[in-house]
Design a protein around this motif. Structure first.
Motif, short mmCIF file in Angstrom:
data_model
loop_
_atom_site.label_atom_id
_atom_site.label_comp_id
_atom_site.label_asym_id
_atom_site.label_seq_id
_atom_site.Cartn_x
_atom_site.Cartn_y
_atom_site.Cartn_z
N ALA A 15 -8.71 -0.24 5.64
CA ALA A 15 -9.00 1.02 4.94
C ALA A 15 -7.80 1.96 5.09
O ALA A 15 -7.11 1.92 6.12
CB ALA A 15 -10.25 1.66 5.53
N PRO A 16 -7.53 2.80 4.09
CA PRO A 16 -6.34 3.66 4.14
C PRO A 16 -6.20 4.47 5.42
O PRO A 16 -5.09 4.61 5.94
CB PRO A 16 -6.52 4.56 2.90
CG PRO A 16 -7.28 3.71 1.94
CD PRO A 16 -8.25 2.92 2.80
N ASP A 17 -7.32 5.00 5.93
CA ASP A 17 -7.21 5.86 7.11
C ASP A 17 -6.98 5.09 8.41
O ASP A 17 -6.72 5.68 9.46
CB ASP A 17 -8.44 6.75 7.24
CG ASP A 17 -9.73 5.96 7.40
OD1 ASP A 17 -9.70 4.72 7.32
OD2 ASP A 17 -10.80 6.59 7.62
N ALA A 18 -7.02 3.77 8.35
CA ALA A 18 -6.80 2.95 9.54
C ALA A 18 -5.40 2.37 9.58
O ALA A 18 -4.97 1.83 10.62
CB ALA A 18 -7.82 1.83 9.60
N ARG A 19 -4.66 2.47 8.50
CA ARG A 19 -3.40 1.72 8.39
C ARG A 19 -2.31 2.24 9.33
O ARG A 19 -1.56 1.46 9.91
CB ARG A 19 -2.90 1.75 6.94
CG ARG A 19 -3.78 0.95 6.00
CD ARG A 19 -3.27 1.05 4.58
NE ARG A 19 -4.25 0.51 3.65
CZ ARG A 19 -4.43 0.97 2.42
NH1 ARG A 19 -3.69 1.98 1.97
NH2 ARG A 19 -5.34 0.42 1.64
N ALA A 20 -2.19 3.55 9.46
CA ALA A 20 -1.12 4.09 10.30
C ALA A 20 -1.23 3.60 11.74
O ALA A 20 -0.24 3.21 12.37
CB ALA A 20 -1.11 5.62 10.25
N ASP A 21 -2.45 3.60 12.27
CA ASP A 21 -2.64 3.12 13.64
C ASP A 21 -2.35 1.63 13.76
O ASP A 21 -1.85 1.17 14.80
CB ASP A 21 -4.05 3.43 14.12
CG ASP A 21 -4.23 4.89 14.53
OD1 ASP A 21 -3.20 5.56 14.78
OD2 ASP A 21 -5.38 5.36 14.57
N ASP A 56 0.86 3.62 3.09
CA ASP A 56 -0.04 4.54 2.38
C ASP A 56 -0.42 4.02 1.01
O ASP A 56 -1.51 4.31 0.51
CB ASP A 56 0.63 5.91 2.22
CG ASP A 56 0.67 6.68 3.53
OD1 ASP A 56 -0.26 6.49 4.34
OD2 ASP A 56 1.62 7.44 3.74
#
Length: 298
Positions: A15-21, A56
């Motif tokens: 999911a987009p909000d999990a990618r940075a981590d 992103d």
């Protein structure tokens, strides 16, 4: 060799909000590269600064790039090349330190024009003992050069390991950086022929005496913020906020290889054997043979 293929697939599928981590997790084994910074760094920022793929907005093109790395067996090829390179260096210089290596292969950003066009899909870093990071876009030329790319960074890593050359950010010169790139390219060529030479350096740049003379005029320059222009060229200097000096992309690699060849012709030996040779020794021997005057520090 970090199994980064599956980890990058996790980033793309998340999911987009999990990618940075997940990108931070991908780079976590490399945090020791920044042990000298008291507050550490955000490894997601390191990913971006290294031309890593845009998490992103990952496109189908990024997924296709990852598939190409898998199909090329990139990880095993790099691992085998590093084993061969270590054997060659250990044989040529038994006193050299061979550190435990952590190696990360990352897919680059195909929408970054500088990365794709100017440096032709390659960004590598092996200058901190024990760590090698390689960011690529799998063009046919890059796919053909995986082994050479890996051992180029390996040569840097051994050169700057304990017992080798000390890289002091306060005093290091353009001359050291240029010589190190020349040695690494010539070492890769000793193992893999012409494929060893960094591919984003144009043939005309390699043989241009004006480029060589210009780089030679800057060998005494200190201050690492100026190195991009002298080694990688004006386009990269502009990209990272540096001041252009009038050099094409990869000028320092081209000049470095010429310096190293001139030195080896005079002194004998190989780039493998010269992995710990001081830059000053190489420059002092090479410049007169290339018809150039010695610069102040050499």
């Amino acid at each position: 060799m970090i199994s980064s293929g599956s980890m990058m697939a996790r980033v793309l599928d998340a999911a987009p909000d999990a990618r940075a981590d997940l990108v931070r997790e991908l780079w976590a084994p490399m945090t020791g590269m920044y042990r000298f910074l008291p507050d550490g760094v955000d490894m997601a920022a390191v990913h971006r600064q290294s031309f890593g793929f845009d998490w992103d907005d990952p496109s189908d093109r990024v997924r296709e790039g990852l598939d190409a790395l898998v199909a090329a067996d990139a990880w095993k090829r790099i691992e085998r090349a590093l084993e061969d390179g270590i054997a060659a260096l250990a044989s040529a210089d038994p006193g050299a330190t061979i550190p435990d290596l952590t190696v990360l292969l990352v897919l680059g950003d195909p929408t970054d024009e500088h990365f794709l066009d100017e440096v032709q899909g390659l960004s590598g870093f092996g200058g901190i003992s024990g760590y090698i990071a390689i960011t690529v876009w799998p063009t046919p030329r890059v796919l053909d050069r995986f082994e050479a790319i890996a051992v180029h960074e390996l040569h840097h890593n051994i050169r700057y390991s304990p017992g080798g050359v000390a890289w002091n950010p306060a005093t290091v010169t353009v001359g050291e950086h240029v010589v190190s790139e020349g040695l690494a390219d010539v070492f890769a060529a000793e193992l893999y022929g012409d494929a060893g030479y960094t591919h984003f350096v144009a043939d005309a740049t390699r043989s241009d005496d004006d480029v060589l003379a210009k780089v030679a005029s800057g060998l005494d320059v200190t201050g690492m913020h100026d190195f991009a222009a002298w080694v990688l060229g004006d386009a990269t200097a502009r990209r990272f906020g540096g001041e252009p000096v009038g050099l094409p992309t990869g000028a320092g690699y081209a000049a470095g290889a010429r310096l190293v060849h001139a030195y080896l012709e005079a002194a004998g030996g190989t780039a493998a054997r010269s992995v710990r040779t001081p830059a000053a020794d190489i420059i002092r021997t090479a410049l007169p043979r290339l018809g150039l005057s010695r610069t102040e520090g050499y």
